[in-house]
Design a protein around this motif. Structure first.
Motif, PDB file in Angstrom:
ATOM      1  N   LYS A 341       0.831  -1.197   0.000  1.00 29.70           N
ATOM      2  CA  LYS A 341       0.000   0.000   0.000  1.00 29.70           C
ATOM      3  C   LYS A 341       0.871   1.255   0.000  1.00 29.70           C
ATOM      4  N   GLY A 342       0.430   2.246  -0.755  1.00 36.67           N
ATOM      5  CA  GLY A 342       1.186   3.481  -0.893  1.00 36.67           C
ATOM      6  C   GLY A 342       1.905   3.563  -2.224  1.00 36.67           C
ATOM      7  N   LYS A 343       1.928   2.427  -2.944  1.00 39.37           N
ATOM      8  CA  LYS A 343       2.525   2.393  -4.274  1.00 39.37           C
ATOM      9  C   LYS A 343       1.527   1.819  -5.281  1.00 39.37           C
ATOM     10  N   TYR A 344       1.691   2.243  -6.531  1.00 33.02           N
ATOM     11  CA  TYR A 344       0.962   1.556  -7.588  1.00 33.02           C
ATOM     12  C   TYR A 344       1.534   0.148  -7.688  1.00 33.02           C
ATOM     13  N   VAL A 345       0.679  -0.818  -8.063  1.00 33.17           N
ATOM     14  CA  VAL A 345       1.116  -2.212  -8.152  1.00 33.17           C
ATOM     15  C   VAL A 345       0.693  -2.794  -9.503  1.00 33.17           C
ATOM     16  N   TYR A 346       1.676  -3.282 -10.229  1.00 28.88           N
ATOM     17  CA  TYR A 346       1.422  -3.951 -11.511  1.00 28.88           C
ATOM     18  C   TYR A 346       1.692  -5.437 -11.308  1.00 28.88           C
ATOM     19  N   ILE A 347       0.646  -6.234 -11.408  1.00 30.78           N
ATOM     20  CA  ILE A 347       0.729  -7.662 -11.088  1.00 30.78           C
ATOM     21  C   ILE A 347       0.737  -8.496 -12.364  1.00 30.78           C
ATOM     22  N   ASP A 348       1.688  -9.400 -12.440  1.00 23.97           N
ATOM     23  CA  ASP A 348       1.797 -10.356 -13.542  1.00 23.97           C
ATOM     24  C   ASP A 348       1.509 -11.744 -12.985  1.00 23.97           C
ATOM     25  N   VAL A 349       0.406 -12.367 -13.417  1.00 20.12           N
ATOM     26  CA  VAL A 349       0.085 -13.734 -13.003  1.00 20.12           C
ATOM     27  C   VAL A 349       0.599 -14.670 -14.100  1.00 20.12           C
ATOM     28  N   TRP A 350       1.478 -15.601 -13.739  1.00 26.48           N
ATOM     29  CA  TRP A 350       2.170 -16.402 -14.730  1.00 26.48           C
ATOM     30  C   TRP A 350       2.468 -17.794 -14.193  1.00 26.48           C
ATOM     31  N   ALA A 351       3.135 -18.620 -15.021  1.00 25.46           N
ATOM     32  CA  ALA A 351       3.610 -19.938 -14.587  1.00 25.46           C
ATOM     33  C   ALA A 351       4.797 -20.333 -15.456  1.00 25.46           C
ATOM     34  N   THR A 352       5.618 -21.200 -14.938  1.00 22.71           N
ATOM     35  CA  THR A 352       6.833 -21.585 -15.655  1.00 22.71           C
ATOM     36  C   THR A 352       6.536 -22.362 -16.940  1.00 22.71           C
ATOM     37  N   TRP A 353       5.359 -23.010 -17.000  1.00 29.71           N
ATOM     38  CA  TRP A 353       5.007 -23.823 -18.174  1.00 29.71           C
ATOM     39  C   TRP A 353       4.301 -23.014 -19.261  1.00 29.71           C
ATOM     40  N   CYS A 354       4.038 -21.748 -19.008  1.00 27.70           N
ATOM     41  CA  CYS A 354       3.212 -20.922 -19.905  1.00 27.70           C
ATOM     42  C   CYS A 354       4.083 -20.193 -20.922  1.00 27.70           C
ATOM     43  N   GLY A 355       4.031 -20.635 -22.180  1.00 24.68           N
ATOM     44  CA  GLY A 355       4.823 -20.023 -23.239  1.00 24.68           C
ATOM     45  C   GLY A 355       4.579 -18.535 -23.418  1.00 24.68           C
ATOM     46  N   PRO A 356       3.313 -18.097 -23.542  1.00 22.18           N
ATOM     47  CA  PRO A 356       3.042 -16.665 -23.683  1.00 22.18           C
ATOM     48  C   PRO A 356       3.528 -15.845 -22.491  1.00 22.18           C
ATOM     49  N   CYS A 357       3.530 -16.467 -21.296  1.00 17.88           N
ATOM     50  CA  CYS A 357       4.045 -15.764 -20.106  1.00 17.88           C
ATOM     51  C   CYS A 357       5.540 -15.510 -20.260  1.00 17.88           C
ATOM     52  N   LEU A 358       6.253 -16.538 -20.673  1.00 13.60           N
ATOM     53  CA  LEU A 358       7.706 -16.420 -20.825  1.00 13.60           C
ATOM     54  C   LEU A 358       8.048 -15.421 -21.927  1.00 13.60           C
ATOM     55  N   ALA A 359       7.188 -15.354 -22.948  1.00 13.77           N
ATOM     56  CA  ALA A 359       7.440 -14.427 -24.047  1.00 13.77           C
ATOM     57  C   ALA A 359       7.369 -12.977 -23.594  1.00 13.77           C
ATOM     58  N   GLU A 360       6.646 -12.703 -22.507  1.00 13.22           N
ATOM     59  CA  GLU A 360       6.506 -11.341 -22.003  1.00 13.22           C
ATOM     60  C   GLU A 360       7.662 -10.917 -21.091  1.00 13.22           C
ATOM     61  N   ILE A 361       8.484 -11.869 -20.680  1.00 10.06           N
ATOM     62  CA  ILE A 361       9.537 -11.560 -19.708  1.00 10.06           C
ATOM     63  C   ILE A 361      10.486 -10.451 -20.174  1.00 10.06           C
ATOM     64  N   PRO A 362      11.016 -10.485 -21.408  1.00  5.94           N
ATOM     65  CA  PRO A 362      11.927  -9.403 -21.810  1.00  5.94           C
ATOM     66  C   PRO A 362      11.287  -8.022 -21.720  1.00  5.94           C
ATOM     67  N   ALA A 363      10.034  -7.899 -22.179  1.00  6.35           N
ATOM     68  CA  ALA A 363       9.345  -6.607 -22.121  1.00  6.35           C
ATOM     69  C   ALA A 363       9.057  -6.205 -20.686  1.00  6.35           C
ATOM     70  N   LEU A 364       8.741  -7.188 -19.838  1.00  5.98           N
ATOM     71  CA  LEU A 364       8.473  -6.893 -18.432  1.00  5.98           C
ATOM     72  C   LEU A 364       9.740  -6.378 -17.746  1.00  5.98           C
ATOM     73  N   LYS A 365      10.877  -7.020 -18.016  1.00  7.15           N
ATOM     74  CA  LYS A 365      12.141  -6.584 -17.416  1.00  7.15           C
ATOM     75  C   LYS A 365      12.523  -5.178 -17.891  1.00  7.15           C
ATOM     76  N   GLU A 366      12.257  -4.904 -19.163  1.00  4.65           N
ATOM     77  CA  GLU A 366      12.552  -3.579 -19.712  1.00  4.65           C
ATOM     78  C   GLU A 366      11.655  -2.530 -19.074  1.00  4.65           C
ATOM     79  N   THR A 367      10.384  -2.861 -18.856  1.00  3.77           N
ATOM     80  CA  THR A 367       9.444  -1.924 -18.228  1.00  3.77           C
ATOM     81  C   THR A 367       9.832  -1.667 -16.773  1.00  3.77           C
ATOM     82  N   GLU A 368      10.210  -2.729 -16.059  1.00  5.68           N
ATOM     83  CA  GLU A 368      10.647  -2.569 -14.674  1.00  5.68           C
ATOM     84  C   GLU A 368      11.838  -1.621 -14.587  1.00  5.68           C
TER      85      GLU A 368
END
Length: 458
Positions: A341-368
């Motif tokens: 609380k006190g911060k904006y929170v961007y939540i990513d719900v994912w799993a290690t077996w999820c291909g589309p989830c893994l595909a978002e990792i580079p963009a997520l790291k860049e956004t972070e």
């Protein structure tokens, strides 16, 4: 004497009447015995989506029995890590016997329905022979069509040469073989583009001419053939794609509006059932819900949609977010939503077996990295099952994942996941500094719109 004969006549008439008025069998019975089972739980699930239909207890001697109502179709039979599929129709009474130590090789199916199940086993074996070192989608048009035609003929020959199949069953199977052939043709262009590395490739004008003859109003084939269902779905998807572009609406909503006028209850309800999860990602919840309910005549599906709708209304923009409490933090300790609380929170719900989830990792790291010094926390919540716990731990390290890395307390059954009605991942959620929902379907990291949203808030 005459009186006795008269009484006997009444008895015969009575018996004849009972036979005529007997209730048709609308179920199948599955019995059997599994030796050396490591689990006493036997699951009979939908073959297509693995959703459990029944859970049966295996007795101490390995025996089990179950009754499946309105059963026509394929089912998965699962015991621990062993799995096979069976085919059921009304009136079938099959016995499945196997040894869990060598499950697939030891399976024997007997009883009424064993002929059809033996056929499907032989069909699977026949289809396995079609595989070769050459990917058929790399072939040119003529060679590909020749190969697909040859495969269809081989499967039709198997139908003709299998003894004791009914003519109705044979017709259904040959229709399905033809529909599978047509599905392969319809997939050829994009698969050839990929596998032959020809991204600009287009099929010739007459290559798909056979698809023009498909009757997209066949209720029976829609219920009996997954290949036919795929063709019908593709037909309406093309129309919905054009409608989405023309009316500037999402594809999911356009698909609903395209399907709604279909006259056939079976086809309309079937396509709506496949579109049900669209309600969990739509940005027009009320319109989606009202369109669905007005079009569907399947009360069971409508009940599910109403339940989703009620839950989704609770996670609309401006409402307090559901909470997660004490999720394990990869960095150590436990983390709850209240801690952020006190911060904006961007939540990513994912799993290690999820291909589309893994595909978002580079963009997520860049956004972070881009918002590193801003008033926002990036939180990744894994919904991996307990048997993938170590894989999650290692993947966070191997991929050098940043932000706050958590794992949900009960994978997809976790209260937080259920409260947001998450049916597919990745799923992204944006909350404000007070823990209220900004967007329960926030843009993905790879979507340029995400930075536009974040820039407007920070």
């Amino acid at each position: 004497m005459k009186k006795s004969i008269y009484a006997l006549g009444l008895a015969v008439i009575s018996l004849a009447s009972c036979k005529t008025e007997s209730t048709p069998v609308d179920y199948a019975v599955v019995t059997g015995k599994i030796k050396n089972a490591s689990s006493t739980e036997l699951i009979i699930a939908s073959f297509s989506n693995r959703k459990a239909i029944d859970t049966v207890t295996i007795a101490a001697d390995g025996t089990f029995t179950d009754t499946i109502a309105n059963p026509k179709g394929h089912y998965a039979v699962i015991n621990d890590k062993n799995r096979t599929d069976i085919y059921l129709e009304e009136g079938f009474n099959i016995a499945l016997n196997a040894d869990a130590t060598d499950f697939n090789k030891s399976i024997v199916i007997t009883g009424n329905g064993s002929t059809e199940n033996s056929f499907f086993k032989a069909k699977k074996e026949k289809e396995a022979t079609f595989k070769s070192d050459t990917n058929p989608y790399t072939l040119d048009e003529a060679a590909f069509k020749e190969e697909m035609t040859s495969q269809k003929k081989a499967l039709n020959s198997l139908v003709d040469n299998t003894e004791s199949l009914t003519e109705a069953f044979k017709t259904t199977q040959k229709n399905d073989n033809n529909y599978s052939y047509l599905v392969n043709l319809s997939n050829y262009e994009r698969y050839h583009q990929h596998y032959a590395k020809k991204p600009e490739f287009k099929v010739s004008d007459n290559f798909l001419a056979e698809l023009d003859a498909i009757d997209i109003t066949n209720d029976k084939d829609f219920s009996n053939s997954s290949a036919y269902k795929s063709l019908v779905t593709a037909h309406y998807s093309k129309i919905a794609t054009k409608k989405a572009e023309k009316d500037s609406i999402s594809f999911d909503l356009a698909m609903l509006k395209t399907v709604a006028p279909i006259e056939s209850d079976a086809i309309r309800n079937g396509l709506l059932k496949d579109a049900i999860f669209g309600i969990t990602i739509t940005d027009k919840l009320d319109e989606y819900y009202n369109t669905f309910i007005s079009a569907s005549t399947d009360e069971e599906i409508n009940k599910t949609v109403k339940d989703y709708y009620t839950k989704l209304k609770a996670v609309e923009k401006g409402n307090p977010s559901p909470k997660f409490v004490g999720y394990e933090n990869h960095a150590g300790g436990k983390t709850s939503l209240e801690d952020l609380k006190g911060k904006y929170v961007y939540i990513d719900v994912w799993a290690t077996w999820c291909g589309p989830c893994l595909a978002e990792i580079p963009a997520l790291k860049e956004t972070e990295e881009a918002y590193h010094n801003k008033n926002i926390e990036f939180v990744s919540i894994s919904v991996d099952r307990p048997d993938a716990y170590n894989k999650w731990k290692q993947m966070v390290v191997d991929k050098e994942l940043g932000g706050i890395q958590l794992i949900a307390d009960n994978n997809f059954e976790s209260d937080f996941i259920q409260d947001y009605v998450i049916q597919g991942i990745p799923k992204f959620i944006l909350l404000d500094t007070e823990g209220n929902i900004v967007n329960a379907n926030a843009p993905r990291p790879s979507d340029p719109k995400l930075k536009e949203v974040l820039n407007s808030l920070l």
